[in-house]
Scaffold this motif. Structure first.
Motif, PDB file in Angstrom:
ATOM      1  N   GLN B  81       0.987  -1.371  -0.314  1.00  0.00           N
ATOM      2  CA  GLN B  81       0.129  -0.114   0.007  1.00  0.00           C
ATOM      3  C   GLN B  81       0.881   1.248   0.118  1.00  0.00           C
ATOM      4  OE1 GLN B  81      -3.530  -0.105   2.152  1.00  0.00           O
ATOM      5  NE2 GLN B  81      -2.269  -1.702   3.593  1.00  0.00           N
ATOM      6  N   ILE B  82       0.872   1.692  -0.900  1.00  0.00           N
ATOM      7  CA  ILE B  82       1.682   2.829  -1.414  1.00  0.00           C
ATOM      8  C   ILE B  82       0.698   4.661  -0.652  1.00  0.00           C
ATOM      9  CG2 ILE B  82       2.917   4.582  -2.395  1.00  0.00           C
ATOM     10  CD1 ILE B  82       3.518   2.014  -4.018  1.00  0.00           C
ATOM     11  N   CYS B  83       1.549   5.096   0.319  1.00  0.00           N
ATOM     12  CA  CYS B  83       0.976   6.496   0.342  1.00  0.00           C
ATOM     13  C   CYS B  83       0.668   7.188  -0.450  1.00  0.00           C
ATOM     14  CB  CYS B  83       1.481   7.562   1.626  1.00  0.00           C
ATOM     15  SG  CYS B  83       0.772   9.060   2.219  1.00  0.00           S
ATOM     16  N   ARG B  84       0.170   7.860  -0.898  1.00  0.00           N
ATOM     17  CA  ARG B  84      -0.661   8.571  -2.076  1.00  0.00           C
ATOM     18  C   ARG B  84      -0.529   9.966  -1.297  1.00  0.00           C
ATOM     19  NH1 ARG B  84      -4.809  11.336  -2.102  1.00  0.00           N
ATOM     20  NH2 ARG B  84      -4.360  12.598  -4.154  1.00  0.00           N
ATOM     21  N   ASP B 138       1.288  -5.446   7.512  1.00  0.00           N
ATOM     22  CA  ASP B 138       1.074  -4.532   8.361  1.00  0.00           C
ATOM     23  C   ASP B 138       2.614  -4.673   8.987  1.00  0.00           C
ATOM     24  OD1 ASP B 138      -1.436  -4.451   9.700  1.00  0.00           O
ATOM     25  OD2 ASP B 138      -1.193  -6.743  10.505  1.00  0.00           O
ATOM     26  N   HIS B 139       3.203  -3.726   7.770  1.00  0.00           N
ATOM     27  CA  HIS B 139       4.810  -3.190   8.216  1.00  0.00           C
ATOM     28  C   HIS B 139       5.777  -2.210   7.102  1.00  0.00           C
ATOM     29  CE1 HIS B 139       6.735  -6.516  10.455  1.00  0.00           C
ATOM     30  NE2 HIS B 139       5.458  -7.102  10.695  1.00  0.00           N
ATOM     31  N   PHE B 140       5.598  -1.051   7.799  1.00  0.00           N
ATOM     32  CA  PHE B 140       5.948   0.624   7.251  1.00  0.00           C
ATOM     33  C   PHE B 140       7.095   0.192   6.941  1.00  0.00           C
ATOM     34  CE2 PHE B 140       2.764   3.865   9.661  1.00  0.00           C
ATOM     35  CZ  PHE B 140       2.095   3.305   8.898  1.00  0.00           C
ATOM     36  N   PHE B 141       7.405   0.318   5.779  1.00  0.00           N
ATOM     37  CA  PHE B 141       9.040   0.327   4.714  1.00  0.00           C
ATOM     38  C   PHE B 141       9.262   2.623   4.801  1.00  0.00           C
ATOM     39  CE2 PHE B 141       7.962  -3.387   4.612  1.00  0.00           C
ATOM     40  CZ  PHE B 141       8.415  -3.914   4.772  1.00  0.00           C
ATOM     41  N   GLU B 142      10.102   2.553   5.272  1.00  0.00           N
ATOM     42  CA  GLU B 142       9.938   4.141   4.789  1.00  0.00           C
ATOM     43  C   GLU B 142      11.349   4.935   4.227  1.00  0.00           C
ATOM     44  OE1 GLU B 142       9.121   5.922   9.414  1.00  0.00           O
ATOM     45  OE2 GLU B 142       9.121   3.529   9.550  1.00  0.00           O
ATOM     46  N   ASN B 143      11.179   6.148   3.820  1.00  0.00           N
ATOM     47  CA  ASN B 143      12.442   6.536   3.570  1.00  0.00           C
ATOM     48  C   ASN B 143      12.528   5.829   2.224  1.00  0.00           C
ATOM     49  OD1 ASN B 143      12.477   9.064   5.375  1.00  0.00           O
ATOM     50  ND2 ASN B 143      13.488   7.836   6.534  1.00  0.00           N
ATOM     51  N   LEU B 144      11.611   5.934   1.164  1.00  0.00           N
ATOM     52  CA  LEU B 144      11.448   5.736   0.081  1.00  0.00           C
ATOM     53  C   LEU B 144      12.291   5.751  -0.692  1.00  0.00           C
ATOM     54  CD1 LEU B 144       8.766   2.532   0.431  1.00  0.00           C
ATOM     55  CD2 LEU B 144      11.110   2.141   1.006  1.00  0.00           C
ATOM     56  N   GLN B 147      14.606   2.995  -6.100  1.00  0.00           N
ATOM     57  CA  GLN B 147      15.469   1.537  -5.901  1.00  0.00           C
ATOM     58  C   GLN B 147      15.774   0.597  -4.931  1.00  0.00           C
ATOM     59  OE1 GLN B 147      15.659   4.495  -6.937  1.00  0.00           O
ATOM     60  NE2 GLN B 147      16.645   4.477  -9.075  1.00  0.00           N
ATOM     61  N   LYS B 148      15.121   1.351  -3.598  1.00  0.00           N
ATOM     62  CA  LYS B 148      15.225   1.044  -2.326  1.00  0.00           C
ATOM     63  C   LYS B 148      13.788   0.226  -2.400  1.00  0.00           C
ATOM     64  CE  LYS B 148      17.214   4.745   1.056  1.00  0.00           C
ATOM     65  NZ  LYS B 148      16.755   5.533   2.092  1.00  0.00           N
ATOM     66  N   LEU B 149      12.518   1.029  -2.764  1.00  0.00           N
ATOM     67  CA  LEU B 149      11.146  -0.223  -2.297  1.00  0.00           C
ATOM     68  C   LEU B 149      11.648  -1.393  -3.486  1.00  0.00           C
ATOM     69  CD1 LEU B 149       8.484  -0.567  -2.223  1.00  0.00           C
ATOM     70  CD2 LEU B 149       7.936   0.803  -4.214  1.00  0.00           C
ATOM     71  N   THR B 150      12.294  -1.409  -4.695  1.00  0.00           N
ATOM     72  CA  THR B 150      12.361  -2.476  -5.484  1.00  0.00           C
ATOM     73  C   THR B 150      13.647  -2.883  -5.398  1.00  0.00           C
ATOM     74  OG1 THR B 150      12.545  -1.309  -7.611  1.00  0.00           O
ATOM     75  CG2 THR B 150      13.449  -3.486  -7.808  1.00  0.00           C
ATOM     76  N   GLU B 151      15.080  -2.915  -4.231  1.00  0.00           N
ATOM     77  CA  GLU B 151      15.624  -3.878  -2.999  1.00  0.00           C
ATOM     78  C   GLU B 151      14.600  -4.305  -2.023  1.00  0.00           C
ATOM     79  OE1 GLU B 151      18.543  -2.030  -1.436  1.00  0.00           O
ATOM     80  OE2 GLU B 151      19.185  -1.339  -2.882  1.00  0.00           O
ATOM     81  N   ILE B 152      13.828  -3.968  -1.682  1.00  0.00           N
ATOM     82  CA  ILE B 152      12.723  -4.556  -0.574  1.00  0.00           C
ATOM     83  C   ILE B 152      11.878  -5.496  -1.076  1.00  0.00           C
ATOM     84  CG2 ILE B 152      10.764  -4.158   1.214  1.00  0.00           C
ATOM     85  CD1 ILE B 152      11.813  -1.624   1.334  1.00  0.00           C
ATOM     86  N   LEU B 153      11.133  -5.497  -1.959  1.00  0.00           N
ATOM     87  CA  LEU B 153      10.215  -6.776  -2.827  1.00  0.00           C
ATOM     88  C   LEU B 153      10.944  -7.551  -4.173  1.00  0.00           C
ATOM     89  CD1 LEU B 153       7.835  -3.807  -5.018  1.00  0.00           C
ATOM     90  CD2 LEU B 153       7.460  -4.906  -3.052  1.00  0.00           C
ATOM     91  N   ASP B 154      11.527  -7.395  -3.867  1.00  0.00           N
ATOM     92  CA  ASP B 154      13.024  -8.290  -4.379  1.00  0.00           C
ATOM     93  C   ASP B 154      13.617  -9.698  -3.120  1.00  0.00           C
ATOM     94  OD1 ASP B 154      13.119  -7.781  -6.613  1.00  0.00           O
ATOM     95  OD2 ASP B 154      15.118  -6.565  -7.210  1.00  0.00           O
ATOM     96  N   ARG B 155      13.494  -9.024  -2.179  1.00  0.00           N
ATOM     97  CA  ARG B 155      13.953  -9.299  -0.888  1.00  0.00           C
ATOM     98  C   ARG B 155      12.768 -10.680  -0.401  1.00  0.00           C
ATOM     99  NH1 ARG B 155      17.079  -6.969   4.191  1.00  0.00           N
ATOM    100  NH2 ARG B 155      16.151  -8.996   4.581  1.00  0.00           N
ATOM    101  N   GLY B 178      16.705  -7.954  10.042  1.00  0.00           N
ATOM    102  CA  GLY B 178      17.798  -6.853   9.631  1.00  0.00           C
ATOM    103  C   GLY B 178      17.058  -5.176   9.504  1.00  0.00           C
ATOM    104  N   TYR B 179      15.816  -5.776   8.894  1.00  0.00           N
ATOM    105  CA  TYR B 179      15.297  -4.274   8.243  1.00  0.00           C
ATOM    106  C   TYR B 179      14.044  -3.457  10.091  1.00  0.00           C
ATOM    107  CZ  TYR B 179      13.432  -1.134   5.005  1.00  0.00           C
ATOM    108  OH  TYR B 179      12.946   0.217   3.624  1.00  0.00           O
ATOM    109  N   PRO B 180      14.912  -2.146  10.160  1.00  0.00           N
ATOM    110  CA  PRO B 180      13.938  -1.605  11.260  1.00  0.00           C
ATOM    111  C   PRO B 180      12.445  -1.704  10.959  1.00  0.00           C
ATOM    112  CG  PRO B 180      14.728  -0.167   9.845  1.00  0.00           C
ATOM    113  CD  PRO B 180      15.424  -1.532   9.068  1.00  0.00           C
ATOM    114  N   LYS B 181      11.889  -1.865  11.596  1.00  0.00           N
ATOM    115  CA  LYS B 181       9.882  -1.845  12.073  1.00  0.00           C
ATOM    116  C   LYS B 181       9.621  -0.468  11.740  1.00  0.00           C
ATOM    117  CE  LYS B 181       8.887  -6.799  13.507  1.00  0.00           C
ATOM    118  NZ  LYS B 181       9.973  -6.713  14.460  1.00  0.00           N
ATOM    119  N   SER B 182      10.054   0.261  12.439  1.00  0.00           N
ATOM    120  CA  SER B 182      10.007   1.955  11.949  1.00  0.00           C
ATOM    121  C   SER B 182      11.178   3.070  12.395  1.00  0.00           C
ATOM    122  CB  SER B 182       9.414   2.171  13.514  1.00  0.00           C
ATOM    123  OG  SER B 182       9.021   3.443  13.436  1.00  0.00           O
TER     124      SER B 182
END
Ligand code: FMN
Ligand code: FES
Lengths: 437, 185
Positions: B81-84, B138-144, B147-155, B178-182
């Motif tokens: 879910q991408i915040c718009r 339920d997890h936030f992925f911030e400061n994206l 490129q970073k999002l692609t890495e996350i999705l790949d992982r 290894g990825y911070p929850k917040s």
């Protein structure tokens, strides 16, 4: 950098502050222990003395709100902590919920004692998974240690606390919608009166306060209302958590003394405008307030009165900064989409008007604006404001009207291009808008 | 005819009901519990919730359509879910949406053919200071960045991490190692 008082964020960077052991090592729950020895009415007096006003947006004096609750009505009194935090640009409550939940719980216990309430609830927005798990764990720890439940600190006072997850609805931050939701219904606001203090959750006297409001209680009771009153400015005492976002170098949550100059806040705390650009506008209170232009913020201070006199509002201090490159047509369209989507659908002017406005802004943005579109938007707004059950309708029109009024050239230019059939290509803020909803 | 969910789900709902002054307050929990167990809120979920809480099925239907976090249709195992909303938009959220749109090639809310992914744009998630951002389950992925999002999705594709908020004990899933929850601080 200016030294502000640190009431709420004092311990926020301590890595173990979210645990009971960590929080207790820094004094958590020592104030409620003392408060239980004080007459509840005296606690309310202290809160009145502090002058604290609700941090959820409306700025209503908290002590006065508490004193409206009838004593001995024969019904239970409920306390609700509003952690719905869905106003665009706001993320301060999340910071507290994640990193200092015991401060919130202690504040709620103080409020509960003052109100003689035996049941309270944190209503947290459904999307806050991590803050939920942190706060839930904190409640469990407090129960295990006997700080919640029966005979708290050996007194006769019993208190149960629940954390309730919302499920995605901006309107559930509005207090009466929140109560409807908490009764297992759609979150649609109620008519007022009766006010919650008299007839709230399940028709019982209910106090609803914002997370930040309640988190201030340990300081107020520990140090006295006067100590709190001495911070900030006359009609806005204490500190305020500001959620700063947008085109700034250092976005984040800042605790400032009320009355701090806005320009300085942007330059010092926020690290100035990013990429060496100039400021264009600020939406200072969360998206549902009047926008302010760069010249307007030159001399304004950040407190309830100053911002009201300057024609905007401190709201919940969701401070959104826009740089000179921001396309205001796209910015207002972005917000129009939000409000159209989030209207609860109960009142026709808000449900229908919100969508109409979004449509008109969309066509202006897409190079299909019509000559009468700006007066049309003003007309639709006039039919929304004052014609709805809750304040959603009254406040959603504020950014619309103020943006078209303060940046008229941009709208004129876009509509002019459409009329002449010479629409310039632009990179939209909102490229992928697909018109759904 | 009465519908029964697993013992765990039934017990959990009972536990929730006991917390409130009135059982009706547990309606939203009931829907979460049913959604987690059944994957989506179908007729069985409606009937179960209505029966357990003494609500009429139409009231339960109303809740499902009113709140955005309840779904009648199955989503992907990982729902992006991408915040718009404005603060994210002015820091480049549209580039993130473009990135997932291209990657998945599906419509918003529609699961990918293998059932792994779905995505949609959502409104302000209370993470505007770490914009742009997205929420996966339920997890936030911030400061994206894209490129970073692609890495996350790949992982995620490779590691298939537990990103769910567990209904068993109200705890977050393990998340991405290894990825911070917040990142709010
Ligand atoms: C549309 C709308 C949304 C609101 N959202 C929130 C919210 O997310 N959090 C909040 O604390 N107050 C919100 N409020 C204000 C609440 O109705 C209420 O005034 C507040 O929670 C009272 O607490 P306070 O006195 O401590 O500020 C909202 C109000 C409206 C009209
Ligand atoms: S605008 Fe995206 S999290 Fe607030």
């Amino acid at each position: 950098m200016t030294a502000h008082h640190s009431i709420l964020l004092k311990n926020i960077r301590q890595p173990d502050q979210h645990t009971l052991a960590g929080a207790e090592s820094r004094g958590a729950y020592s104030t409620i222990k003392k408060a239980l020895q004080i007459d509840p009415l005296k606690v309310i007096e202290e809160v009145k003395t502090s002058g604290i006003r609700g941090r959820g947006g409306a700025g209503f004096p908290t002590g006065m709100k508490w004193s409206f609750v009838p004593r001995n009505s024969g019904k239970p009194v409920y306390l609700i902590n509003n952690a719905d935090e869905s106003e665009p640009g706001t993320f301060k409550d999340r910071l507290l919920l994640e990193n200092d939940p015991h401060l919130i719980i202690e504040g709620m216990l103080i409020a509960a004692w003052a109100l003689q309430s035996n049941w309270s609830c944190i209503y947290i927005r459904g999307e806050y998974g991590y803050p939920f798990s942190r706060a839930k764990k904190a409640i469990e720890e407090a129960y295990a240690k006997g700080y919640l439940g029966k005979n708290i600190f050996g007194s006769n006072f019993n208190h149960d606390m629940v954390i309730h997850r919302g499920a995605g609805a901006y309107i559930c931050g509005e207090e009466s919608a929140l109560m409807e939701s908490l009764e297992g219904k759609k979150g649609q606001p109620r008519m007022k009166p009766p006010f919650p203090a008299v007839s709230g959750l399940y028709q019982c006297p209910t106090v609803i306060n914002n997370v930040e409001t309640l988190a201030n209680m340990p300081f107020i009771i520990e140090n006295g209302g006067k100590a709190f009153l001495s911070i900030g400015v006359e009609k806005s005492s204490g500190t305020k958590l500001v959620s700063a976002s947008g085109h700034i170098n250092k976005p984040g949550v800042y605790e400032i003394d009320m009355g701090y100059p806005m320009k300085r806040f942007i330059e010092e705390e926020c690290g100035g405008i990013w990429q060496g650009r100039k400021l264009k506008a600020v939406i200072p209170g969360g998206s549902s307030v009047n926008i302010m232009t760069a010249p307007e913020i030159e001399k304004v201070n950040m407190d309830y009165e100053s911002l009201r006199l300057a024609g905007s509002s401190l709201g919940c201090a969701g401070f959104m900064v826009l740089d000179e490159t921001t396309d205001m047509v796209e910015a207002v369209l972005n917000l129009a989409h939000f409000y159209a989507h989030e209207s609860c659908g109960q009142c026709t002017p808000c449900r229908e008007g919100g969508h109409w406005i979004e449509k008109i802004f969309t066509r202006i943005s897409r190079g299909q604006g019509l000559p009468g579109d700006i007066p049309l938007i003003e007309n639709v707004c006039a039919q929304i404001g004052g014609h709805t059950i809750c304040a959603f309708g009254d406040t959603m029109i504020l950014p619309y009207l103020s943006i078209i009024k303060k940046f008229p050239e941009e709208f004129k230019e876009r509509i002019g291009e459409a009329i002449r059939g010479q629409v310039k290509p632009r990179e939209y803020l909102n490229v992928v808008y697909d018109g759904a909803h | 005819m009465s519908i029964k969910l697993s013992d765990k789900a039934e017990a959990r709902l009972k536990e929730k009901i006991a917390l409130y002054p009135d059982p009706k307050s547990a309606a939203m929990w009931a829907l979460y519990i049913a959604q987690e167990e059944l994957g989506r809120l179908d007729d069985r979920a409606v009937e179960w919730t209505a029966e357990r809480l003494n609500l009429s099925p139409v009231n339960v239907q109303e809740l499902i359509t009113f709140y955005t976090m309840y779904h009648k249709e199955q989503l992907g195992k990982y729902h992006v879910q991408i915040c718009r909303t404005l603060s994210c938009a002015v820091r480049g959220s549209t580039k993130l949406t473009e990135c997932v749109r291209k990657r998945f090639g599906t419509k918003p809310g529609q699961p990918s053919a293998d059932g792994m992914w779905s995505y949609e744009e959502v409104e302000c998630l209370g993470s505007c200071g770490t914009a742009p951002m997205c929420q996966i389950n339920d997890h936030f992925f911030e400061n994206l960045t894209p490129q970073k999002l692609t890495e996350i999705l790949d992982r995620i594709e490779k590691e298939k991490p537990d990103l769910k908020l567990s209904t068993i004990d109200d705890r977050m899933g393990e998340g991405l190692k290894g990825y911070p929850k917040s990142q709010i601080i």
